[in-house]
Each structure stands twice: as C-alpha cells, then as structure tokens.
Design a protein around this motif. Structure first.
Motif, PDB file in Angstrom:
ATOM      1  N   MET A  69      69.267  62.048  42.151  1.00  0.00           N
ATOM      2  CA  MET A  69      68.044  61.342  42.491  1.00  0.00           C
ATOM      3  C   MET A  69      66.851  61.756  41.647  1.00  0.00           C
ATOM      4  N   ILE A  70      67.063  62.680  40.719  1.00  0.00           N
ATOM      5  CA  ILE A  70      65.978  63.052  39.803  1.00  0.00           C
ATOM      6  C   ILE A  70      66.486  62.948  38.366  1.00  0.00           C
TER       7      ILE A  70
ATOM      8  N   THR B 117      61.897  57.904  42.937  1.00  0.00           N
ATOM      9  CA  THR B 117      63.199  58.485  42.628  1.00  0.00           C
ATOM     10  C   THR B 117      63.737  57.972  41.297  1.00  0.00           C
ATOM     11  N   ALA B 118      64.725  58.684  40.767  1.00  0.00           N
ATOM     12  CA  ALA B 118      65.410  58.239  39.548  1.00  0.00           C
ATOM     13  C   ALA B 118      66.423  57.162  39.937  1.00  0.00           C
ATOM     14  N   SER B 119      65.899  55.994  40.216  1.00  0.00           N
ATOM     15  CA  SER B 119      66.713  54.863  40.659  1.00  0.00           C
ATOM     16  C   SER B 119      66.303  53.638  39.854  1.00  0.00           C
TER      17      SER B 119
ATOM     18  N   THR C 261      62.491  52.927  38.421  1.00  0.00           N
ATOM     19  CA  THR C 261      62.364  52.885  36.964  1.00  0.00           C
ATOM     20  C   THR C 261      61.858  51.532  36.497  1.00  0.00           C
ATOM     21  N   GLU C 262      62.400  50.459  37.058  1.00  0.00           N
ATOM     22  CA  GLU C 262      61.949  49.113  36.679  1.00  0.00           C
ATOM     23  C   GLU C 262      60.484  48.904  37.053  1.00  0.00           C
TER      24      GLU C 262
ATOM     25  N   PRO D   2      62.782  64.345  45.773  1.00  0.00           N
ATOM     26  CA  PRO D   2      63.024  63.378  44.702  1.00  0.00           C
ATOM     27  C   PRO D   2      62.145  62.141  44.722  1.00  0.00           C
ATOM     28  N   ASP D   3      61.651  61.730  45.878  1.00  0.00           N
ATOM     29  CA  ASP D   3      60.754  60.576  45.860  1.00  0.00           C
ATOM     30  C   ASP D   3      59.406  60.924  45.221  1.00  0.00           C
TER      31      ASP D   3
END
Length: 363
Positions: free
Chosen positions: A180-181, A77-79, A83-84, A109-110
């Motif tokens: 979430m994206i 997801t865009a979390s 991202t990290e 989204p996942d």
C-alpha cells in the motif's frame, strides 16, 4: 480489513462516531469535488485523494512553498485510484508547479502511500517525517514474511479469538503494508516536536501527538490561526487507538489521553484541518469530547467486570455501536485491548492468563 498487525495499522477510521456537538464547519460539508483544489486560506489548498475503504478518501493539502513550488501534505495510498487522481491534479490545477517537499503526518499508508512516488517524480524531492514514524514505516514495509508469526497467533488467542477466527486471520497472511506504499527513499528529512518549519514564507510549528501512531506530526501557524491536524484530531470519528502485538506492554490509550491534554494547550480559535472529514472550529470542544468519551468507555468496562472477568472480545458490545465482523475484528481487538491495558495501568483491572487467554478482573 484483515486482522493482522500490518493491516490493522492501515486503518485510521474509528469504529464508532463520536460527538461533534459545538463544532462549526466554515467551508460547509460539501468539500472539494474530484480533481478540485479548494482554497482554505492564502497559499493553502485542500483536495480529497480518493482511495478504497470505508473512508473513501484522505485529505491532501498543498501549501505554496516558493515561486511555482508547493509542499504536499499526505498523499493517499499507492493504488491506481490515488495515483490517477494525483496525475490529474498535477497535469491540471497544479500544472507548472513543482512539488518541492512531501510531508507525511504519520506512517499509515493513506498518508504516506505515494510519498516515494511523488519524491521520484520531482527529482528526489525530500520526504519530511518524524523519526519514529519513518522508522516504523521502513520496518513494516521490510517485514514481508508470508506466514503469520507465532507471536501474532498467541496475541489473537490471548484476546479471546476462537480457533476459527485465528485460522481466518492466519489465512489472510501477514504483510500488506508494503503493497500500500510506494517504495520510500533511502533518505528522509527528520522533523520533531518544537521545530519551526519555514513554508511559503511563514512559520509552522511542529507539535507531535501519540496514541493513534507513535509520533504523529501536526503543524501550527500561530500567525494564521491554523492547525494541520492529520489524524490526531478528527471532527466526527475517533482515530483508532490500538494495542498491537509489537507493543502489548505499552499504553497507547494513555498516550492518546496525554496528547489530548497537550493539544488543549493550543489556542482554541485555530482552524483545524483534519486528515479526514471537514475543516472545523472548536478544537477544545472536540478534544473535551474525545477525552470524555474514552473515559466513559473505561468506566463502562469496569462496570462490565463487576459480573466477572472478561476478555478483549467480550468488550465489543460495550465499546462499539456496530457489529464486529471479520473485516474489523483486528481493529476492534486492538481498541479493546488498549482500553483494558489502560485500566491495568490505572490500577483498576488485573490481567490473568489462563490457557493462553487473557482474563481481566476488576481490581
């Protein structure tokens, strides 16, 4: 998980575990550790993209795609967590490798949350998806109205939600998908059933399934005996198969059962790389279990109707082994309605609307 449509769509997990008897797990059940890429075969590496929620991660795959280039399948997801984790592997195990293409198995989204972010990081690397999944993702991300639509409120009422449950669903808001994206590119590369993709010097055949999502893409290498299955075939849980407000006259469980039969035509000896859980052997065994357990639940609902008409909310204790609280009632409702709709299509149930509530009678 909030109860509205767009939030329900983010959930890949089923509400009950299902039989994995007869499956073998050639890589054990440890899986790759954080920041680790585990080699599954030559040119194919597996990692777990961390994310919030009960599943905790999604399986990401990195396929060699030329000299110092790789194709990434499913992204998280865009979390901040996802991202990290991506930044860590790009600077670590994948240092010096360019992500040349990003393939999303389906719209949740996942699986595509960071597709746009990855594309921009690598000079607009192409995003590959099936047309229906791409268009649904674009539609859901664009529908950012603040209020819950009347159609959704009527849908919940039809399923048997009480006024307190409807009020709670309405208070949770409507649009969560876009959050979430990462922003998707304007253009994409369409893939479709029967197409052959050339990846890293090998041929991968696109095989699509339906039910969990509208046009889910899987990849098969017949030479290497590998199936990249996404969420179409999971080893320990049944993918969520739900009826949603935008499609309440369709038959997603029928689509799911047809897809099981379609995937049974694939070779039995494929190594299955799922979107969640561990790689396994035993494709046909697993498909048989999924088919059998859904049909058993359909029969159980027919038995439940013998005592009188039922609503979707009356199915929960029959269909699920866990209590259904506010966080999963949307998904449970979607699954229950998918089963009741299948019984309608089979001619085993008849729906009657009374004061906006749908009652299902035994036919």
């Amino acid at each position: 998980m909030a109860a509205n449509l767009q939030r329900t769509l983010i959930g890949d997990e089923g509400l009950t575990p299902t039989s994995h008897a007869g499956l073998t797990f050639p890589f054990g059940e440890r899986g790759p550790q954080p920041g680790e890429l585990l080699a599954l075969a030559e040119g194919i590496r597996w990692w777990r993209v961390p994310m919030s929620g009960p599943l905790k991660h999604v399986n990401g795959l990195i396929l060699d795609d030329g000299a110092h280039e790789a194709l990434a399948i499913d992204t998280g997801t865009a979390s901040p967590r996802s991202t990290e984790a991506w930044s860590a592997i790009l600077d670590g195990p994948l240092a010096g490798t360019r992500i040349s293409r990003i393939l999303g198995t389906h719209l949740h989204p996942d699986h595509i949350g960071l597709a746009g972010w990855l594309s921009r990081r690598f000079d607009d690397a192409p995003v590959l998806m099936t047309r229906t999944e791409w268009l649904m993702a674009r539609m859901l991300s664009a529908d950012a109205r603040p209020e819950v639509p009347r159609e959704q409120l009527d849908f919940w009422r039809g399923a048997g939600w009480d006024e307190a449950q409807i009020a709670r669903g309405a208070a949770s808001g409507w649009s969560n998908f876009a959050k979430m994206i990462s922003r998707l590119p304007i253009t994409y590369t369409r893939i479709q059933d029967g197409e052959v993709l050339r990846i890293g010097g090998g041929d991968w055949h696109v095989v699509t399934g339906r039910g969990h999502s509208p046009e889910h893409a899987c990849l098969v290498s017949y030479d290497r005996r590998i199936l990249i299955a996404g969420d179409q075939v999971l080893p320990r849980i049944s993918s969520n198969v739900s009826l949603h407000v935008s499609q309440h006259n369709e038959d997603p469980l029928g689509d799911w059962l047809e897809s099981i039969a379609k995937f049974k035509r694939l070779p039995e000896d494929l190594l299955v790389l799922p979107g969640h859980g561990d790689p396994f052997h035993g494709l046909h065994t697993r498909l048989d279990a999924l088919d059998r357990e859904h049909r058993e639940r359909l029969d159980a609902l027919v038995g439940l109707m013998a005592a009188g008409p039922i609503r979707a909310v009356d199915c929960f204790t029959t269909l699920f082994r866990r209590p259904i609280g506010p966080e999963v009632i949307g998904m449970a409702t979607g699954e229950a309605l998918a089963h009741l709709r299948r019984l309608e299509v089979e001619g085993r149930a008849v729906r009657e609307a009374r004061d906006g509530v749908w009652w299902f009678h035994r036919a």
